[in-house]
Design a protein around this motif. Structure first.
Motif, PDB file in Angstrom:
ATOM      1  N   VAL A 222      18.403 -13.504  -3.842  1.00 21.78           N
ATOM      2  CA  VAL A 222      17.697 -12.234  -3.748  1.00 21.78           C
ATOM      3  C   VAL A 222      16.328 -12.398  -4.391  1.00 21.78           C
ATOM      4  N   SER A 223      15.316 -11.776  -3.782  1.00 21.90           N
ATOM      5  CA  SER A 223      13.947 -11.825  -4.307  1.00 21.90           C
ATOM      6  C   SER A 223      13.550 -10.435  -4.781  1.00 21.90           C
ATOM      7  N   ILE A 224      12.939 -10.359  -5.956  1.00 19.84           N
ATOM      8  CA  ILE A 224      12.581  -9.064  -6.538  1.00 19.84           C
ATOM      9  C   ILE A 224      11.314  -9.209  -7.371  1.00 19.84           C
ATOM     10  N   PHE A 225      10.542  -8.135  -7.466  1.00 20.40           N
ATOM     11  CA  PHE A 225       9.416  -8.124  -8.398  1.00 20.40           C
ATOM     12  C   PHE A 225       9.947  -8.053  -9.831  1.00 20.40           C
ATOM     13  N   ALA A 226       9.250  -8.686 -10.749  1.00 16.51           N
ATOM     14  CA  ALA A 226       9.643  -8.624 -12.160  1.00 16.51           C
ATOM     15  C   ALA A 226       8.404  -8.713 -13.034  1.00 16.51           C
ATOM     16  N   ILE A 227       8.366  -7.896 -14.075  1.00 14.31           N
ATOM     17  CA  ILE A 227       7.309  -7.960 -15.082  1.00 14.31           C
ATOM     18  C   ILE A 227       7.980  -7.987 -16.444  1.00 14.31           C
ATOM     19  N   CYS A 228       7.775  -9.088 -17.154  1.00 12.28           N
ATOM     20  CA  CYS A 228       8.375  -9.270 -18.474  1.00 12.28           C
ATOM     21  C   CYS A 228       7.261  -9.404 -19.512  1.00 12.28           C
ATOM     22  N   ALA A 229       7.409  -8.692 -20.614  1.00 12.67           N
ATOM     23  CA  ALA A 229       6.438  -8.765 -21.714  1.00 12.67           C
ATOM     24  C   ALA A 229       7.206  -8.770 -23.027  1.00 12.67           C
ATOM     25  N   ASP A 230       6.497  -8.905 -24.132  1.00 11.20           N
ATOM     26  CA  ASP A 230       7.177  -9.004 -25.425  1.00 11.20           C
ATOM     27  C   ASP A 230       7.956  -7.740 -25.771  1.00 11.20           C
ATOM     28  N   THR A 231       7.513  -6.596 -25.271  1.00 14.83           N
ATOM     29  CA  THR A 231       8.219  -5.335 -25.522  1.00 14.83           C
ATOM     30  C   THR A 231       8.344  -4.559 -24.217  1.00 14.83           C
ATOM     31  N   ASP A 232       9.295  -3.637 -24.194  1.00 15.79           N
ATOM     32  CA  ASP A 232       9.442  -2.761 -23.032  1.00 15.79           C
ATOM     33  C   ASP A 232       8.173  -1.943 -22.803  1.00 15.79           C
ATOM     34  N   GLU A 233       7.557  -1.505 -23.889  1.00 21.30           N
ATOM     35  CA  GLU A 233       6.363  -0.668 -23.775  1.00 21.30           C
ATOM     36  C   GLU A 233       5.202  -1.432 -23.139  1.00 21.30           C
ATOM     37  N   GLU A 234       5.008  -2.692 -23.552  1.00 18.36           N
ATOM     38  CA  GLU A 234       3.930  -3.492 -22.976  1.00 18.36           C
ATOM     39  C   GLU A 234       4.200  -3.786 -21.503  1.00 18.36           C
ATOM     40  N   ALA A 235       5.445  -4.041 -21.159  1.00 18.69           N
ATOM     41  CA  ALA A 235       5.788  -4.290 -19.757  1.00 18.69           C
ATOM     42  C   ALA A 235       5.507  -3.052 -18.905  1.00 18.69           C
ATOM     43  N   GLU A 236       5.819  -1.884 -19.429  1.00 18.73           N
ATOM     44  CA  GLU A 236       5.538  -0.643 -18.703  1.00 18.73           C
ATOM     45  C   GLU A 236       4.037  -0.455 -18.506  1.00 18.73           C
ATOM     46  N   ARG A 237       3.267  -0.774 -19.517  1.00 19.38           N
ATOM     47  CA  ARG A 237       1.805  -0.667 -19.395  1.00 19.38           C
ATOM     48  C   ARG A 237       1.299  -1.587 -18.286  1.00 19.38           C
ATOM     49  N   LEU A 238       1.761  -2.824 -18.272  1.00 14.22           N
ATOM     50  CA  LEU A 238       1.344  -3.770 -17.230  1.00 14.22           C
ATOM     51  C   LEU A 238       1.786  -3.303 -15.849  1.00 14.22           C
ATOM     52  N   ALA A 239       2.958  -2.675 -15.771  1.00 14.25           N
ATOM     53  CA  ALA A 239       3.517  -2.266 -14.480  1.00 14.25           C
ATOM     54  C   ALA A 239       2.754  -1.117 -13.843  1.00 14.25           C
ATOM     55  N   SER A 240       1.914  -0.422 -14.605  1.00 15.22           N
ATOM     56  CA  SER A 240       1.148   0.682 -14.017  1.00 15.22           C
ATOM     57  C   SER A 240       0.224   0.179 -12.909  1.00 15.22           C
ATOM     58  N   SER A 241      -0.272  -1.055 -13.026  1.00 12.41           N
ATOM     59  CA  SER A 241      -1.105  -1.634 -11.964  1.00 12.41           C
ATOM     60  C   SER A 241      -0.298  -1.799 -10.690  1.00 12.41           C
ATOM     61  N   PHE A 242       0.935  -2.279 -10.832  1.00 15.82           N
ATOM     62  CA  PHE A 242       1.852  -2.429  -9.696  1.00 15.82           C
ATOM     63  C   PHE A 242       2.114  -1.068  -9.046  1.00 15.82           C
ATOM     64  N   ASP A 243       2.452  -0.071  -9.864  1.00 13.45           N
ATOM     65  CA  ASP A 243       2.755   1.266  -9.338  1.00 13.45           C
ATOM     66  C   ASP A 243       1.612   1.787  -8.474  1.00 13.45           C
ATOM     67  N   TYR A 244       0.400   1.662  -8.992  1.00  6.74           N
ATOM     68  CA  TYR A 244      -0.754   2.220  -8.290  1.00  6.74           C
ATOM     69  C   TYR A 244      -1.082   1.435  -7.024  1.00  6.74           C
ATOM     70  N   GLN A 245      -0.966   0.105  -7.099  1.00  7.32           N
ATOM     71  CA  GLN A 245      -1.263  -0.722  -5.933  1.00  7.32           C
ATOM     72  C   GLN A 245      -0.356  -0.368  -4.766  1.00  7.32           C
ATOM     73  N   PHE A 246       0.915  -0.126  -5.032  1.00 10.67           N
ATOM     74  CA  PHE A 246       1.838   0.179  -3.940  1.00 10.67           C
ATOM     75  C   PHE A 246       1.720   1.616  -3.460  1.00 10.67           C
ATOM     76  N   LEU A 247       1.259   2.511  -4.319  1.00 10.14           N
ATOM     77  CA  LEU A 247       0.913   3.854  -3.848  1.00 10.14           C
ATOM     78  C   LEU A 247      -0.228   3.784  -2.837  1.00 10.14           C
ATOM     79  N   LEU A 248      -1.277   3.046  -3.171  1.00 12.83           N
ATOM     80  CA  LEU A 248      -2.414   2.897  -2.261  1.00 12.83           C
ATOM     81  C   LEU A 248      -1.968   2.261  -0.948  1.00 12.83           C
TER      82      LEU A 248
END
Length: 337
Positions: A222-248
């Protein structure tokens, strides 16, 4: 033990060039090989400025030349656009140059908008209806189906070598799973495209699998997107770029590349846009190493697979490298290499 592999789409961040993105793909391949990842696949997309290339077979040659052990392949070649014979020649040449390391992932999706499909198929009959026959033709050229009558009997896909690439069918529904089962091929479900129904498709694939002349059993991942960072909070911050790109992307809007998190207009999302973001989160795993490891192990158990391919889409290349490093540490990939 769970294997991890990499799918890289060569995203072009805002402020970067396609050449820079291509060089980062090669650097990522070298890094993930050292970290113990099993495969490194590259995608095919057309008529886009947001992704860095349209020819995985060309980039495979560049990546394989810069690495030594990691399997390198396409995720995937969009076969309805092309001659099956030419694809067989391209990948047999890659196999001859890098024996035992080449994967040919095949898809039937267009990989772009209709205008690109028309240009790619100009002057000949195209379409997904030909896809099953094209896959069978490829297997004939590779010698991985019983020899028999063929409309191009005796045709050689040069160079004439004793091995062939490992062929995978890629899909986000049950159709490709069924075809892979019928032809005795490996199957990869694209949960990064479709967040629902994958486990059922893989279960049906295994139940209906018919071995080909290679005699190998069913192999699924199975293939899936993944974003891993040192903390859950940092990963969520990085994932905002992903969220917006796929909205567009869903809204048919062009972007100037993947935005950095600080430029994402999170405060102006409508309720419907927030709902779409939550729906798209079915296609991605986000969090600290502990969080992502738990979710990937759960995903592997749901699919009954021992291999997951991850694609990481963030603005900053250093954060992308860090994501793969943290995953490798969490799964102790170095001990599997």
């Amino acid at each position: 033990m769970l294997r991890l592999s990499v799918l890289d789409q060569t995203p072009v961040p805002e402020g970067a060039t396609s050449r820079e993105a291509l060089l980062e793909t090669i650097e990522l391949a070298k890094l993930t090989e050292k970290l113990g990842y099993h495969r490194f696949w590259m995608s095919e997309h057309h008529n886009t400025t947001g992704l860095g290339h349209s020819s995985p077979e060309v980039l495979i040659a560049a990546v394989a030349a810069q690495t030594n052990t990691i399997r390198v392949g396409s995720g995937g070649v969009m076969l309805p656009h092309y001659s099956a014979y030419k694809v067989a020649e391209n990948f047999r040449l890659l196999e001859a140059l890098y024996p035992g390391r080449i994967d040919l992932g095949l898809g039937r999706a267009p990989g772009g908008m209709p205008i690109a499909t028309r240009a790619l198929q100009e002057g000949r009959m195209g379409g997904v209806d030909r896809y099953p026959q094209q896959v069978e033709d490829l297997l004939h050229y590779f010698g991985t189906v019983p020899k028999g009558d063929h409309r191009f009997g005796g045709l050689i896909a040069s160079p004439a070598i004793d091995s062939a690439p490992e062929v995978w069918l890629l899909g986000s529904s049950g159709d490709s799973a069924g075809l892979a089962a019928d032809l005795g091929l490996s199957f990869s479900f694209a949960q990064f495209i479709n967040g629902a129904g994958g486990a059922y498709a893989v279960k049906a694939y295994r139940e209906h699998f018919t071995p080909n002349v290679s005699g190998t059993g069913p192999q699924a991942m199975v293939s899936i997107f993944a974003i891993c960072a040192d903390t859950d909070e940092e990963a969520e911050r990085l994932a905002s770029s992903f969220d917006y790109q796929f909205l567009l992307l869903e809204q048919g809007k062009l972007s100037g590349g993947l935005l950095p998190p600080e430029k994402v207009p999170t405060g102006s999302f409508t309720p419907i846009e927030r709902m779409r973001i939550q729906e798209n989160r079915k296609r991605i795993v986000i969090g600290s190493p502990e969080t992502v490891k738990y979710e990937l192990l759960r995903l592997a158990d749901t699919y009954g697979t021992n291999e997951i391919m991850v694609a990481t889409m963030v603005h900053d290349f250093a954060a992308k490298r860090r994501s793969y490093e943290l995953l490798a540490e969490a799964f102790v990939l170095a001990d599997q290499a």
